[in-house]
Scaffold this active site. Structure first.
Site, PDB file in Angstrom:
ATOM      1  N   CYS A   1     -84.433 -70.709  37.378  1.00 35.85           N
ATOM      2  CA  CYS A   1     -83.577 -71.395  36.402  1.00 35.85           C
ATOM      3  C   CYS A   1     -84.036 -71.205  34.964  1.00 35.85           C
ATOM      4  CB  CYS A   1     -83.462 -72.876  36.753  1.00 35.85           C
ATOM      5  SG  CYS A   1     -85.005 -73.828  36.627  1.00 35.85           S
TER       6      CYS A   1
ATOM      7  N   HIS B   1     -85.199 -78.585  36.285  1.00 33.22           N
ATOM      8  CA  HIS B   1     -84.093 -77.638  36.453  1.00 33.22           C
ATOM      9  C   HIS B   1     -83.318 -77.558  35.142  1.00 33.22           C
ATOM     10  CE1 HIS B   1     -81.442 -75.066  38.705  1.00 33.22           C
ATOM     11  NE2 HIS B   1     -80.389 -75.742  38.254  1.00 33.22           N
TER      12      HIS B   1
ATOM     13  N   HIS C   1     -76.095 -71.236  35.922  1.00 29.59           N
ATOM     14  CA  HIS C   1     -77.492 -71.509  36.270  1.00 29.59           C
ATOM     15  C   HIS C   1     -77.879 -70.742  37.511  1.00 29.59           C
ATOM     16  CE1 HIS C   1     -76.896 -75.031  39.361  1.00 29.59           C
ATOM     17  NE2 HIS C   1     -75.857 -74.212  39.390  1.00 29.59           N
TER      18      HIS C   1
END
Length: 391
Positions: A303, A351, A363
């Site tokens: 990520c 994240h 993402h």
């Protein structure tokens, strides 16, 4: 909405790599769809779905936390290795100069030997580990010419600096070894958490997986609804700002100030939009590439590796980890998110995705998936930690 605390170091809550499509929120709601799935283990000794849900979710959250620790350790190790290499090169260069100075002193000793002057003192000097200590208690300096004294001074200086650099290199090597140990530990932790989670998921029956898939589909529909609602609110806000700006321009011709509801000037918005467009173009080009923990491209990403690479394409350098990226810009409310902004998730900030507008982001979600577009509410509104504008 989750608290907008910014934790640089993971706390007690360990957020994880997003649970595979058949696991995340699907597992959290499974008890609502199955009256037969109780909290207690079944008669055959298998854990209940509730127990599996909790364990899998915890494992994936721990895995993503460990991934960010791995990323930080990897970056630290790379910097320390570079520092060690620089120090070792410096030591080698200084050692060469020290040897040259020693050779020059040796030529003076040879000359003294030929003349029979001061041989013992000079020989003692050349064998001494700390020449300056010898000079302090001898009369050798009194018998040296100006050039010889300069050579001695140079030798003493070179020796002192070389010893200092050697000590620095030794300490840096020790630190590097520790960092490599941390890196190895973090890597092993990620791998074990992922393996344990996959093993638990593999024990679910086909019927259980089907129920979880149905819940996941329902969750995605709710996330899409929330994204559409945010898009509507943002459109209304933008329209109101444009109307206010138009009224102001009509009443105060030539004014450079924005409307009272605007937080940035038009020039700033234009500059940011230009950079954000480049970052988003890069991110879109990565759609379909696999998530691989610790990866920074070009063939795969995790990520924070994706967001770092996207903004690098726009000429903006972001830190490697989510813990640092969350501080690399200005925090804005979710309602004011603009394309290019970074959306962070979970209390321990493990994240991140890049906002593309209309409540959506690009993402790299989790192992076993690919870079994709998804609602920023994919794991529920409460999972959103903050939105940061990086440039």
């Amino acid at each position: 909405m989750a608290s907008h605390r910014k934790s640089r170091i993971p706390g007690t809550r360990v957020a994880g790599i997003r649970t595979p499509a058949l696991a995340t929120a699907a597992l959290t709601s499974v008890a609502l769809l199955s009256q037969t799935a109780g909290a207690a283990p079944s008669d055959d000794g298998r854990p209940s779905l509730e127990e599996v849900e909790k364990k899998v979710d915890d494992l994936y959250r721990q895995a993503e936390s460990a991934t960010e620790k791995y990323n930080a350790a990897k970056e630290k190790t790379a910097k320390q290795r570079k520092q060690v290499d620089t120090l070792l090169d410096d030591v080698a260069e200084r050692t060469q100069k020290l040897n040259e100075a020693r050779e020059e002193l040796g030529s003076f000793a040879a000359a003294q030997y030929r003349t029979g002057a001061g041989v013992p003192d000079t020989a003692t000097f050349l064998l001494a580990d700390t020449p300056q200590d010898f000079f302090d208690r001898s009369q050798l300096m009194d018998r040296m010419t100006g050039r010889q004294k300069e050579a001695v001074d140079d030798y003493v200086t070179q020796q002192s600096e070389t010893m200092k650099k050697r000590q620095e290199a030794t300490e840096s090597l020790e630190t590097l070894t520790e960092s490599q140990g941390d890196l190895k530990t973090a890597k092993a932790t990620v791998q074990k958490k992922l393996t344990d989670a996959r093993e638990l998921m593999s024990k679910l029956t086909a019927e259980e997986k089907a129920r979880l898939a149905a819940i996941e589909k329902k969750k995605q529909a709710e996330a899409a609804r929330k994204a559409a609602e945010l898009a509507r609110q943002q459109a209304e806000r933008q329209k109101a700002q444009e109307e206010a700006a138009a009224q102001q321009d009509g009443g105060t011709s030539g004014s450079t100030s924005g409307s009272s509801g605007s937080t940035t000037s038009p020039s700033t918005d234009s500059s940011y939009a230009t950079k954000a467009e480049k970052a988003l173009a890069f991110a879109r080009a990565q759609i379909g590439k696999p998530y691989v923990w610790g990866a920074t491209g070009p063939g795969s990403y995790d990520c924070s590796g994706l967001t770092q690479a996207a903004w690098k394409a726009a000429g903006v350098t972001l830190p490697r980890t989510t813990y640092d990226q969350v501080d690399a810009g200005t925090t804005v409310p979710v309602s004011q998110a603009q394309p290019g902004d970074l959306v962070f998730f979970y209390d321990d900030v493990t994240h991140v995705g890049i906002y593309i507008g209309n409540g959506m982001m690009i993402h790299a979600p989790k192992p076993g998936t690919y870079v994709r577009e998804e609602s920023i509410y994919y794991d529920g509104e409460s999972s959103i930690h903050s939105v940061v504008r990086p440039a």
